[in-house]
Design a protein around this motif. Structure first.
Motif, mmCIF file in Angstrom:
data_model
loop_
_atom_site.group_PDB
_atom_site.id
_atom_site.type_symbol
_atom_site.label_atom_id
_atom_site.label_comp_id
_atom_site.label_asym_id
_atom_site.label_seq_id
_atom_site.Cartn_x
_atom_site.Cartn_y
_atom_site.Cartn_z
ATOM 1 N N ASP A 10 -6.643 -11.000 3.397
ATOM 2 C CA ASP A 10 -7.226 -12.179 4.036
ATOM 3 C C ASP A 10 -6.150 -12.921 4.824
ATOM 4 N N LYS A 11 -6.582 -13.587 5.893
ATOM 5 C CA LYS A 11 -5.639 -14.296 6.755
ATOM 6 C C LYS A 11 -4.856 -15.376 6.020
ATOM 7 N N THR A 12 -5.388 -15.839 4.884
ATOM 8 C CA THR A 12 -4.676 -16.892 4.145
ATOM 9 C C THR A 12 -3.543 -16.331 3.285
ATOM 10 N N ALA A 13 -3.493 -15.040 3.101
ATOM 11 C CA ALA A 13 -2.460 -14.429 2.248
ATOM 12 C C ALA A 13 -1.103 -14.476 2.945
ATOM 13 N N THR A 14 -0.116 -14.861 2.196
ATOM 14 C CA THR A 14 1.246 -14.895 2.737
ATOM 15 C C THR A 14 2.166 -13.870 2.074
ATOM 16 N N THR A 15 1.716 -13.286 0.965
ATOM 17 C CA THR A 15 2.515 -12.259 0.285
ATOM 18 C C THR A 15 1.601 -11.138 -0.185
ATOM 19 N N TYR A 16 2.221 -9.999 -0.403
ATOM 20 C CA TYR A 16 1.491 -8.863 -0.953
ATOM 21 C C TYR A 16 2.452 -8.044 -1.795
ATOM 22 N N THR A 17 2.011 -7.638 -2.971
ATOM 23 C CA THR A 17 2.827 -6.807 -3.854
ATOM 24 C C THR A 17 2.270 -5.402 -3.878
ATOM 25 N N HIS A 18 3.130 -4.457 -3.535
ATOM 26 C CA HIS A 18 2.746 -3.056 -3.546
ATOM 27 C C HIS A 18 3.241 -2.437 -4.849
ATOM 28 N N SER A 19 2.346 -2.085 -5.722
ATOM 29 C CA SER A 19 2.713 -1.542 -7.030
ATOM 30 C C SER A 19 2.519 -0.038 -7.071
ATOM 31 N N GLY A 20 3.030 0.549 -8.193
ATOM 32 C CA GLY A 20 2.863 1.986 -8.384
ATOM 33 C C GLY A 20 3.795 2.839 -7.546
ATOM 34 N N LEU A 21 4.896 2.251 -7.083
ATOM 35 C CA LEU A 21 5.829 2.988 -6.244
ATOM 36 C C LEU A 21 6.798 3.813 -7.092
ATOM 37 N N THR A 22 7.502 4.711 -6.416
ATOM 38 C CA THR A 22 8.508 5.525 -7.084
ATOM 39 C C THR A 22 9.876 4.920 -6.836
ATOM 40 N N ASN A 23 10.554 4.560 -7.930
ATOM 41 C CA ASN A 23 11.875 3.952 -7.791
ATOM 42 C C ASN A 23 12.827 4.907 -7.090
ATOM 43 N N GLY A 24 13.639 4.346 -6.192
ATOM 44 C CA GLY A 24 14.616 5.151 -5.476
ATOM 45 C C GLY A 24 14.072 5.796 -4.214
ATOM 46 N N THR A 25 12.797 5.610 -3.919
ATOM 47 C CA THR A 25 12.192 6.177 -2.706
ATOM 48 C C THR A 25 12.049 5.089 -1.641
ATOM 49 N N GLU A 26 12.419 5.404 -0.426
ATOM 50 C CA GLU A 26 12.308 4.423 0.657
ATOM 51 C C GLU A 26 10.887 4.393 1.201
#
Length: 245
Positions: A10-26
């Motif tokens: 939504d346009k009101t969002a100022t942050t987003y957290t991306h979860s479930g990533l692999t540590n050490g991967t760009e």
């Protein structure tokens, strides 16, 4: 490069957290804006991020040791499984090579375990343990002596093994001289046994020892006396039937 739509917020969002990533991967991110009519802007420049997990170190307290104890294998572990590095606050007291600690002197030293992290893990908070190294027991015993009544006995510190003996020295440390005192050294000391008190050891490495001094014994023996008659002395008596002694 191809871009995969990750999420629409939504346009009101100022942050987003991306979860479930692999540590050490760009990961590479681009952002665009879409108006109410569905018109989409161009993509922003690439924004990259490499997620990294936290880690912690476990390092049990160190039991006290004594100067002369053998090398100690240090055991600490990082929750990441990455190798731990050890450091000593004073290499003159105890040094560390790899995970082996070697004692050099009595004293107190701090041993710190660290893990610097990598692309998949952030650095761990260091864990420090204090190691107390007590002095080693050392016994110095004065050697027994004897003299004849009327003589003067002089102690000069003497040589190890003759004037005194030492038990407990290690690492090439040495006692080179001690102070010896006895009431029996003067010529007027009567026939008896006297203590030889030992103290004030000098040498190398002696700060690493708790020294116990044990006395020796000085035996003052009787002086031989020869009794005779002066030349020309005449002894006479009247015979009375007894034998002169």
């Amino acid at each position: 490069e191809p871009t995969t739509l990750l999420v629409t917020v939504d346009k009101t969002a100022t942050t987003y957290t991306h979860s479930g990533l692999t540590n050490g991967t760009e990961y590479v991110y681009r952002i665009s804006a879409v108006d109410v009519l569905g018109n989409e802007s161009g993509l922003t420049a690439d924004v990259t991020a490499i997620p990294a997990a936290g880690q912690s170190i476990t390092f049990d307290p160190l039991d006290g040791m004594i100067y002369g104890d053998g090398p100690l294998t240090l055991v600490a572990a990082a929750s990441s499984g990455l190798p731990v590095v050890y450091e000593s606050s004073d290499d003159a007291v105890a040094s560390v090579s790899g995970n082996v600690l070697t004692i050099h002197a009595a004293g107190t030293v701090n041993i710190t375990a660290t893990q610097a992290g990598n692309t998949a893990y952030v650095a761990a908070d260091p864990m420090t343990r204090t190691l107390v190294i007590d002095r080693k027991a050392l016994t110095i015993t004065a050697a027994d002596e004897s003299k004849t009544y009327g003589e003067t006995l002089v102690f000069d510190g003497g040589a190890l093994g003759t004037a005194f003996t030492v038990t407990g020295l290690i690492n090439g440390d040495a006692v080179t001289e001690v102070t010896l005192v006895s009431a029996g050294t003067v010529p007027t000391a009567v026939v008896d046994d006297y203590d030889i008190d030992v103290s004030a050891a000098q040498g190398t490495g002696l700060a690493n020892y708790d020294i116990t001094y044990l006395p020796g014994s000085l035996s003052v023996t009787k002086r031989a006396v020869t009794v005779g008659f002066a030349s020309g002395t005449v002894i006479s008596k009247v015979y009375d039937g007894t034998v002169a002694a």
